[in-house]
Design a protein around this motif. Structure first.
Motif, PDB file in Angstrom:
ATOM      1  N   SER A   1      20.604  72.449  55.066  1.00 18.34           N
ATOM      2  CA  SER A   1      19.639  72.730  56.116  1.00 18.34           C
ATOM      3  C   SER A   1      19.707  74.189  56.511  1.00 18.34           C
ATOM      4  O   SER A   1      20.776  74.754  56.572  1.00 18.34           O
TER       5      SER A   1
ATOM      6  N   GLY B   1      18.004  63.336  54.126  1.00 13.57           N
ATOM      7  CA  GLY B   1      17.120  62.194  54.362  1.00 13.57           C
ATOM      8  C   GLY B   1      17.804  60.960  54.900  1.00 13.57           C
ATOM      9  O   GLY B   1      17.355  59.852  54.633  1.00 13.57           O
TER      10      GLY B   1
ATOM     11  N   GLU C   1      15.835  68.306  51.131  1.00 15.26           N
ATOM     12  CA  GLU C   1      15.202  67.181  51.818  1.00 15.26           C
ATOM     13  C   GLU C   1      15.870  65.864  51.450  1.00 15.26           C
ATOM     14  O   GLU C   1      16.050  64.983  52.289  1.00 15.26           O
TER      15      GLU C   1
ATOM     16  N   TYR D   1      13.456  70.445  47.530  1.00 15.47           N
ATOM     17  CA  TYR D   1      13.497  68.992  47.636  1.00 15.47           C
ATOM     18  C   TYR D   1      14.922  68.459  47.590  1.00 15.47           C
ATOM     19  O   TYR D   1      15.194  67.366  48.096  1.00 15.47           O
TER      20      TYR D   1
END
Length: 215
Positions: A214, A97, A93, A90
């Motif tokens: 990523s 974001g 992410e 997370y």
């Protein structure tokens, strides 16, 4: 500066409120559970949110998932995450974001008041505040076959300090080198990571974090 806090431990929550208000921050709301966090963030749209990763009801990653959902609804919402550990999935992410300030600190850092307040202000201003241990784990996930493996040990050090949100002058001071040397290292980093140069330091740092997070 308007701040929203999400922390389930009453003592720490009260301590954060008192600390922030003592330094002229306005705490618009302090929530203690995941389900309340997203509505509160969307309603108040604070200048920055300080969010604990683990919140009721599951005490796993409620806070981090709520912060990610809030940023989907309010793009660019500045989020500073506090955690006892690094939740890599997370964290990736959150970092990827979109725009807006973002930070990920381990709770031990909160004991250093000046560093914590600087991180809150930096994230609110659209910058980054990454814990060195978080950066270390993100760097460790990459292999030599990936572009990050092209960096020299010194360039990796510079990259880690950049991700913490430090200026070239601060990096130079930490590494006992000149600002000119740091500038050369940063140019090499962006060239090796195929990232376009930019005059906006925050955007450059976020671009690096986005790349690192990523896979």
């Amino acid at each position: 500066m308007r701040v929203l806090i999400a922390e389930d431990h009453a003592l720490l929550r009260d301590g954060l409120i008192r600390l922030l208000e003592a330094h002229d921050f306005e705490v618009v709301e302090a929530v203690d559970n995941g389900p309340r966090l997203v509505p509160a963030l969307v309603e108040h749209r604070p200048d920055v949110a300080v969010v604990d990763v683990r919140l009721p009801p599951t005490f796993t990653d409620e806070g981090l998932k709520a912060a990610i959902e809030a940023r989907r609804q309010v793009p660019g919402l500045p989020i500073l995450v506090l955690s006892q550990y690094v939740e890599q999935l997370y964290a990736r992410e959150l970092l990827t974001g979109g725009g807006g300030g973002v930070g990920y600190l381990l709770k031990d850092r909160v004991s250093n008041v000046a560093e914590f307040l600087d991180a809150v202000r930096r994230v609110a201003a659209g910058g980054t505040a990454m814990d060195p241990d978080v950066i270390g784990q993100l760097l460790a996930r990459n292999t030599r076959d990936e572009p990050i493996g092209r960096l020299t040990p010194r360039e990796s050090e510079v990259l880690g300090l950049m991700a913490e949100g430090r200026s070239n002058a601060a990096i130079a001071s930490a590494l006992f080198v000149t600002e000119k040397a740091v500038s050369k290292h940063t140019n090499n980093i962006f060239a090796k990571l195929d990232l376009p140069p930019s005059e906006d330091d925050n955007r450059r740092v976020i671009a690096v974090l986005t790349y690192l997070s990523s896979r």
